[in-house]
Design a protein around this motif. Structure first.
Motif, PDB file in Angstrom:
ATOM      1  N   LEU A   1      -7.210  21.833 -10.772  1.00  0.00           N
ATOM      2  CA  LEU A   1      -6.013  22.344 -11.432  1.00  0.00           C
ATOM      3  C   LEU A   1      -5.482  21.427 -12.536  1.00  0.00           C
ATOM      4  CD1 LEU A   1      -4.195  23.594  -8.215  1.00  0.00           C
ATOM      5  CD2 LEU A   1      -5.113  25.052 -10.021  1.00  0.00           C
ATOM      6  N   VAL A   2      -5.605  20.124 -12.346  1.00  0.00           N
ATOM      7  CA  VAL A   2      -4.945  19.176 -13.244  1.00  0.00           C
ATOM      8  C   VAL A   2      -5.925  18.320 -14.036  1.00  0.00           C
ATOM      9  CG1 VAL A   2      -3.292  17.260 -13.356  1.00  0.00           C
ATOM     10  CG2 VAL A   2      -2.932  19.122 -11.726  1.00  0.00           C
ATOM     11  N   GLY A   3      -7.052  17.920 -13.428  1.00  0.00           N
ATOM     12  CA  GLY A   3      -8.014  17.086 -14.135  1.00  0.00           C
ATOM     13  C   GLY A   3      -8.410  15.863 -13.338  1.00  0.00           C
ATOM     14  N   GLU A   4      -9.099  14.946 -14.001  1.00  0.00           N
ATOM     15  CA  GLU A   4      -9.687  13.811 -13.300  1.00  0.00           C
ATOM     16  C   GLU A   4      -8.648  12.743 -12.944  1.00  0.00           C
ATOM     17  OE1 GLU A   4     -12.508  13.992 -12.062  1.00  0.00           O
ATOM     18  OE2 GLU A   4     -13.328  15.669 -13.190  1.00  0.00           O
ATOM     19  N   ILE A   5      -8.867  12.106 -11.807  1.00  0.00           N
ATOM     20  CA  ILE A   5      -8.035  11.009 -11.311  1.00  0.00           C
ATOM     21  C   ILE A   5      -8.655   9.689 -11.764  1.00  0.00           C
ATOM     22  CG2 ILE A   5      -7.300   9.824  -9.202  1.00  0.00           C
ATOM     23  CD1 ILE A   5      -7.142  12.614  -7.878  1.00  0.00           C
ATOM     24  N   THR A   6      -7.812   8.766 -12.215  1.00  0.00           N
ATOM     25  CA  THR A   6      -8.316   7.501 -12.744  1.00  0.00           C
ATOM     26  C   THR A   6      -8.017   6.287 -11.866  1.00  0.00           C
ATOM     27  OG1 THR A   6      -6.284   7.187 -14.038  1.00  0.00           O
ATOM     28  CG2 THR A   6      -8.132   8.319 -15.120  1.00  0.00           C
ATOM     29  N   GLU A   7      -7.036   6.400 -10.968  1.00  0.00           N
ATOM     30  CA  GLU A   7      -6.617   5.231 -10.211  1.00  0.00           C
ATOM     31  C   GLU A   7      -5.854   5.680  -8.969  1.00  0.00           C
ATOM     32  OE1 GLU A   7      -4.749   0.871 -11.494  1.00  0.00           O
ATOM     33  OE2 GLU A   7      -4.212   2.680 -12.605  1.00  0.00           O
ATOM     34  N   VAL A   8      -6.019   4.960  -7.842  1.00  0.00           N
ATOM     35  CA  VAL A   8      -5.320   5.302  -6.604  1.00  0.00           C
ATOM     36  C   VAL A   8      -4.832   4.046  -5.889  1.00  0.00           C
ATOM     37  CG1 VAL A   8      -6.612   7.444  -6.211  1.00  0.00           C
ATOM     38  CG2 VAL A   8      -7.457   5.310  -5.223  1.00  0.00           C
ATOM     39  N   THR A   9      -3.783   4.214  -5.109  1.00  0.00           N
ATOM     40  CA  THR A   9      -3.349   3.187  -4.166  1.00  0.00           C
ATOM     41  C   THR A   9      -2.895   3.901  -2.893  1.00  0.00           C
ATOM     42  OG1 THR A   9      -1.950   1.240  -3.800  1.00  0.00           O
ATOM     43  CG2 THR A   9      -0.949   3.080  -4.982  1.00  0.00           C
ATOM     44  N   SER A  10      -3.225   3.347  -1.731  1.00  0.00           N
ATOM     45  CA  SER A  10      -3.081   4.149  -0.503  1.00  0.00           C
ATOM     46  C   SER A  10      -2.716   3.328   0.714  1.00  0.00           C
ATOM     47  CB  SER A  10      -4.401   4.880  -0.223  1.00  0.00           C
ATOM     48  OG  SER A  10      -5.395   3.946   0.152  1.00  0.00           O
ATOM     49  N   MET A  11      -2.379   4.057   1.775  1.00  0.00           N
ATOM     50  CA  MET A  11      -2.241   3.495   3.121  1.00  0.00           C
ATOM     51  C   MET A  11      -2.826   4.484   4.118  1.00  0.00           C
ATOM     52  SD  MET A  11       1.870   3.963   3.831  1.00  0.00           S
ATOM     53  CE  MET A  11       1.740   3.650   5.600  1.00  0.00           C
ATOM     54  N   MET A  12      -3.402   3.950   5.197  1.00  0.00           N
ATOM     55  CA  MET A  12      -4.005   4.780   6.238  1.00  0.00           C
ATOM     56  C   MET A  12      -3.583   4.230   7.598  1.00  0.00           C
ATOM     57  SD  MET A  12      -7.841   4.959   4.547  1.00  0.00           S
ATOM     58  CE  MET A  12      -8.543   6.118   5.723  1.00  0.00           C
ATOM     59  N   GLN A  13      -3.556   5.126   8.599  1.00  0.00           N
ATOM     60  CA  GLN A  13      -3.155   4.680   9.927  1.00  0.00           C
ATOM     61  C   GLN A  13      -3.856   5.491  11.005  1.00  0.00           C
ATOM     62  OE1 GLN A  13       0.941   3.728  10.200  1.00  0.00           O
ATOM     63  NE2 GLN A  13       1.013   3.742  12.447  1.00  0.00           N
ATOM     64  N   THR A  14      -4.180   4.812  12.099  1.00  0.00           N
ATOM     65  CA  THR A  14      -4.725   5.471  13.287  1.00  0.00           C
ATOM     66  C   THR A  14      -3.714   5.307  14.416  1.00  0.00           C
ATOM     67  OG1 THR A  14      -6.972   4.928  12.592  1.00  0.00           O
ATOM     68  CG2 THR A  14      -6.678   5.583  14.895  1.00  0.00           C
ATOM     69  N   PHE A  15      -3.185   6.417  14.929  1.00  0.00           N
ATOM     70  CA  PHE A  15      -2.123   6.363  15.928  1.00  0.00           C
ATOM     71  C   PHE A  15      -2.668   6.222  17.348  1.00  0.00           C
ATOM     72  CE2 PHE A  15      -0.365   9.023  12.427  1.00  0.00           C
ATOM     73  CZ  PHE A  15       0.637   8.156  12.021  1.00  0.00           C
ATOM     74  N   ILE A  16      -3.726   6.959  17.656  1.00  0.00           N
ATOM     75  CA  ILE A  16      -4.326   6.912  18.994  1.00  0.00           C
ATOM     76  C   ILE A  16      -5.656   6.195  18.886  1.00  0.00           C
ATOM     77  CG2 ILE A  16      -5.109   8.257  20.978  1.00  0.00           C
ATOM     78  CD1 ILE A  16      -2.135   8.576  20.402  1.00  0.00           C
ATOM     79  N   LYS A  17      -5.764   5.023  19.500  1.00  0.00           N
ATOM     80  CA  LYS A  17      -6.935   4.157  19.307  1.00  0.00           C
ATOM     81  C   LYS A  17      -8.113   4.530  20.206  1.00  0.00           C
ATOM     82  CE  LYS A  17      -4.238   1.545  16.715  1.00  0.00           C
ATOM     83  NZ  LYS A  17      -4.325   1.541  15.254  1.00  0.00           N
ATOM     84  N   GLU A  18      -7.841   5.125  21.359  1.00  0.00           N
ATOM     85  CA  GLU A  18      -8.906   5.515  22.298  1.00  0.00           C
ATOM     86  C   GLU A  18      -8.669   6.935  22.788  1.00  0.00           C
ATOM     87  OE1 GLU A  18     -10.639   1.566  24.565  1.00  0.00           O
ATOM     88  OE2 GLU A  18      -9.060   2.737  25.543  1.00  0.00           O
ATOM     89  N   ARG A  19      -9.779   7.634  23.035  1.00  0.00           N
ATOM     90  CA  ARG A  19      -9.696   9.006  23.533  1.00  0.00           C
ATOM     91  C   ARG A  19     -10.827   9.263  24.530  1.00  0.00           C
ATOM     92  NH1 ARG A  19      -6.465  12.623  20.715  1.00  0.00           N
ATOM     93  NH2 ARG A  19      -5.525  11.839  18.787  1.00  0.00           N
ATOM     94  N   PRO A  20     -10.673  10.326  25.349  1.00  0.00           N
ATOM     95  CA  PRO A  20     -11.769  10.698  26.262  1.00  0.00           C
ATOM     96  C   PRO A  20     -13.000  11.134  25.467  1.00  0.00           C
ATOM     97  CG  PRO A  20      -9.702  11.786  26.868  1.00  0.00           C
ATOM     98  CD  PRO A  20      -9.477  11.165  25.532  1.00  0.00           C
TER      99      PRO A  20
ATOM    100  N   ARG B   1      -4.349  -2.591  -2.564  1.00  0.00           N
ATOM    101  CA  ARG B   1      -4.202  -2.713  -4.011  1.00  0.00           C
ATOM    102  C   ARG B   1      -4.637  -1.419  -4.694  1.00  0.00           C
ATOM    103  NH1 ARG B   1      -9.043  -3.826  -6.858  1.00  0.00           N
ATOM    104  NH2 ARG B   1     -10.875  -4.126  -5.524  1.00  0.00           N
ATOM    105  N   TRP B   2      -4.292  -1.302  -5.990  1.00  0.00           N
ATOM    106  CA  TRP B   2      -4.771  -0.166  -6.788  1.00  0.00           C
ATOM    107  C   TRP B   2      -6.266  -0.295  -6.999  1.00  0.00           C
ATOM    108  CZ3 TRP B   2      -2.313   4.147  -8.609  1.00  0.00           C
ATOM    109  CH2 TRP B   2      -0.905   4.169  -8.505  1.00  0.00           C
TER     110      TRP B   2
END
Length: 388
Positions: A205-224, A383-384
């Motif tokens: 819809l908009v075009g190409e992305i040139t740069e990103v900065t992010s955060m990620m998280q895992t809430f549940i560390k273990e599962r059956p 970082r970016w």
């Protein structure tokens, strides 16, 4: 390799669960709604579990089943190989199919890594076959209409693109450790599973992305320990557990080539949201909103409306003027999720018939994979990251 003038196109599908159901439905219904140059012929479906794949073959309407995809790749009566297996298997199957002269369809994300995605792209280009990456949300009529409005300059220069893809199907800590939660099988979690769709819509819809900065998280560390059963359901062990090795949620900022400011969020922990895939685009002359849970509608706002009448208006994209909808029902008689795959496959088969490469293709798949990789790298390095 398949000739472009034949009236039938013979399909082998590798895998048969959630996406297999969506794809096989599209093949079966495509000729009913659209005047197609190539009519799908469902030759064989492949799965490791013989009992399961035999049941799928009978239910989905394939002529036969097989438990070894390698045998299918070499068959002379196959024109298209459709890959709906977990992400870590895409590269090997797609490359083998391309080398055997078959056109290739692969579910998203294209691969496990950028390196694998590039190898897949090189293989289809080298062997001159057509290729498709299944970012089906591009082919929602309302999204296609949003693209038309943007291309016509109706909202002017775009300032903001913001996307949220919200699900909650793994909120329960007892939901099993299925393949979607293992990095060596899926590549990433919410990022690649659903965030990849938002990235593709943004590029479309908009075009190409040139740069990103992010955060990620895992809430549940273990599962059956467990496995998928159907759709997004699963069953797991009552005693044995394993480590979750992917993200549960991701958020990132993006800069576009056009100067557009992008914000993205993808999570499978947004309680109360089953499949809230949405975006809003703000421009100098107006704005557009869309939400997959009301997929037939878009909301539009135009800045030059008279004072006192300004505000978002709702457009139900089921008039014949809207993309694809003339093939279905009278205005207001809405279509659904499954029809996005019909439109996707229709465009792809028309491309094969006309010897033209359509999109989204493996080139789009590679570009999206590079962005996924950059988002993860940014979260790890805080970082970016420039998109090259």
């Amino acid at each position: 390799m398949v000739g472009v003038n034949q009236k039938k196109i013979r399909v082998a599908m590798i895998g048969y669960q959630f996406m297999g159901k969506a794809h096989s439905h599209a093949y079966r219904d495509l000729p009913f709604y659209f005047d197609v140059p190539l009519k799908p012929e469902l030759k064989v479906v492949v799965g490791r579990n013989e009992e399961g794949v035999k049941e799928a073959q009978e239910k989905m309407g394939f002529e036969s089943y097989e438990t070894d995809w390698r045998k299918v790749i070499e068959r002379d009566d196959i024109d298209v190989v459709d890959i709906v297996t977990p992400n870590h298997t895409h590269a090997e199957i797609a490359i083998a199919a391309a080398e055997a002269g078959k056109h290739v369809i692969t579910e998203k994300p294209l691969a496990l890594t950028v390196e694998d995605a590039k190898r897949m792209h090189a293989a289809v280009e080298k062997n001159g076959v057509k290729h498709l990456t299944c970012y089906n949300y591009r082919y929602v009529p309302a999204v296609q209409f949003a693209k038309k409005l943007i291309m016509e300059g109706k909202i002017g220069k775009i300032y903001h693109f913001r996307a949220n893809y919200l699900q909650d199907f793994i909120v329960d800590p007892n939901f099993p450790l299925v393949w979607r939660l293992k990095k060596d099988v899926s590549g990433s979690g919410a990022l690649g599973d659903i965030g990849a769709h938002s990235i593709d819509l943004a590029r479309f819809l908009v075009g190409e992305i040139t740069e990103v900065t992010s955060m990620m998280q895992t809430f549940i560390k273990e599962r059956p320990i467990g496995e998928m059963t159907s759709g997004l359901s699963a069953k797991g062990s009552a005693t044995e557990k394993g480590e979750v090795t992917v993200d549960d949620a991701v958020a990132f900022l993006a800069r576009f080539e056009s100067g557009t400011f992008g914000t993205f969020e993808a999570t499978r922990f947004a309680t109360g949201n089953r499949n809230k895939n949405k975006f809003e685009i703000n421009g100098e002359k107006g704005a557009i909103r869309w939400d997959m849970e009301n997929m037939n509608n878009i909301e539009v706002y135009f800045h030059d409306d008279p004072e006192g009448l300004q505000g978002f208006r709702l457009i139900n994209c089921t008039e014949e003027i809207h993309p694809y909808t003339g093939a279905y029902w009278p205005a207001g008689h809405i279509i659904g999720y499954e029809h996005t795959f019909i439109h996707l496959i229709d465009e792809f088969f028309r491309g094969i018939a006309g010897d033209k490469q359509t999109s989204p293709n493996f080139d789009d798949g590679v570009k999206n994979q590079i962005i996924l990789d950059a988002v993860e790298k940014s979260a790890n390095e805080k970082r970016w990251i420039e998109i090259k």
